[in-house]
Design a protein around this motif. Structure first.
Motif, PDB file in Angstrom:
ATOM      1  N   VAL A  17      56.696   1.979 -28.880  1.00 39.50           N
ATOM      2  CA  VAL A  17      56.978   0.783 -29.674  1.00 39.50           C
ATOM      3  C   VAL A  17      58.047  -0.048 -28.974  1.00 39.50           C
ATOM      4  O   VAL A  17      59.028   0.487 -28.450  1.00 39.50           O
ATOM      5  CB  VAL A  17      57.457   1.189 -31.090  1.00 39.50           C
ATOM      6  N   ASN A  18      57.877  -1.360 -28.995  1.00 37.80           N
ATOM      7  CA  ASN A  18      58.880  -2.266 -28.448  1.00 37.80           C
ATOM      8  C   ASN A  18      60.066  -2.256 -29.409  1.00 37.80           C
ATOM      9  O   ASN A  18      59.919  -2.641 -30.573  1.00 37.80           O
ATOM     10  CB  ASN A  18      58.294  -3.678 -28.319  1.00 37.80           C
ATOM     11  N   THR A  21      60.854  -5.821 -31.020  1.00 40.55           N
ATOM     12  CA  THR A  21      59.913  -6.489 -31.920  1.00 40.55           C
ATOM     13  C   THR A  21      59.244  -5.558 -32.914  1.00 40.55           C
ATOM     14  O   THR A  21      58.697  -6.010 -33.917  1.00 40.55           O
ATOM     15  CB  THR A  21      58.799  -7.175 -31.097  1.00 40.55           C
ATOM     16  N   GLY A  22      59.229  -4.254 -32.606  1.00 41.30           N
ATOM     17  CA  GLY A  22      58.542  -3.299 -33.458  1.00 41.30           C
ATOM     18  C   GLY A  22      57.043  -3.240 -33.200  1.00 41.30           C
ATOM     19  O   GLY A  22      56.322  -2.509 -33.878  1.00 41.30           O
ATOM     20  N   GLU A  23      56.586  -3.998 -32.224  1.00 43.22           N
ATOM     21  CA  GLU A  23      55.164  -4.011 -31.898  1.00 43.22           C
ATOM     22  C   GLU A  23      54.813  -2.841 -30.995  1.00 43.22           C
ATOM     23  O   GLU A  23      55.641  -2.388 -30.191  1.00 43.22           O
ATOM     24  CB  GLU A  23      54.799  -5.317 -31.194  1.00 43.22           C
ATOM     25  N   VAL A  24      53.570  -2.384 -31.100  1.00 42.77           N
ATOM     26  CA  VAL A  24      53.084  -1.313 -30.236  1.00 42.77           C
ATOM     27  C   VAL A  24      53.024  -1.856 -28.812  1.00 42.77           C
ATOM     28  O   VAL A  24      52.581  -2.989 -28.581  1.00 42.77           O
ATOM     29  CB  VAL A  24      51.693  -0.835 -30.699  1.00 42.77           C
ATOM     30  N   LEU A  25      53.504  -1.040 -27.871  1.00 44.12           N
ATOM     31  CA  LEU A  25      53.491  -1.459 -26.467  1.00 44.12           C
ATOM     32  C   LEU A  25      52.056  -1.494 -25.933  1.00 44.12           C
ATOM     33  O   LEU A  25      51.219  -0.681 -26.340  1.00 44.12           O
ATOM     34  CB  LEU A  25      54.317  -0.476 -25.623  1.00 44.12           C
TER      35      LEU A  25
END
Length: 118
Positions: A17-18, A21-25
């Motif tokens: 996870v980034n 940002t909380g986004e999946v890498l």
């Protein structure tokens, strides 16, 4: 950077996870490489072990000093109590005691602290 925050960043990366940002890498991100993931988890394991070892030895290590603790330290130091007695009573390491004594002006610097003082 605070160690707790640093560990959170490493944990997020290890989980793919980034941390910003909380986004999946993305799949092609270097943090998704198996060796990198294993390395991140290994570092996190070691940090956890170090945290547990520190906590088990000196209960107050790393915690902020209270005014009462500082007064007790000064009294015990001026009285000539041994390092062992001071460490045990305040539940802090010799390095922590030395640093606080220097900050309080009881010794010129932690480098001149008499480690192992009886």
């Amino acid at each position: 950077m605070d160690i707790v925050f640093a560990k959170q960043i490493l944990q997020a990366l290890a989980d793919g996870v980034n941390p910003a940002t909380g986004e999946v890498l993305p799949k092609n991100d270097s943090c998704n490489e198996p060796e990198v993931i294993r390395a991140l988890h290994r570092v996190l394991q070691e940090l956890e072990k170090n945290d547990k070892a520190k906590k088990s030895k000196w209960e107050n290590a790393g915690l902020p000093w209270t005014e009462e603790d500082e007064q007790t330290l000064c009294m015990m130091f001026d009285r000539g109590d041994s390092n062992r007695e001071i460490c045990k009573h305040l539940q802090r390491s010799e390095g922590g005691i030395a640093a606080r004594l220097a900050k309080l002006g009881k010794i010129p610097s932690r480098d001149v602290f008499e480690y192992g003082r009886k």
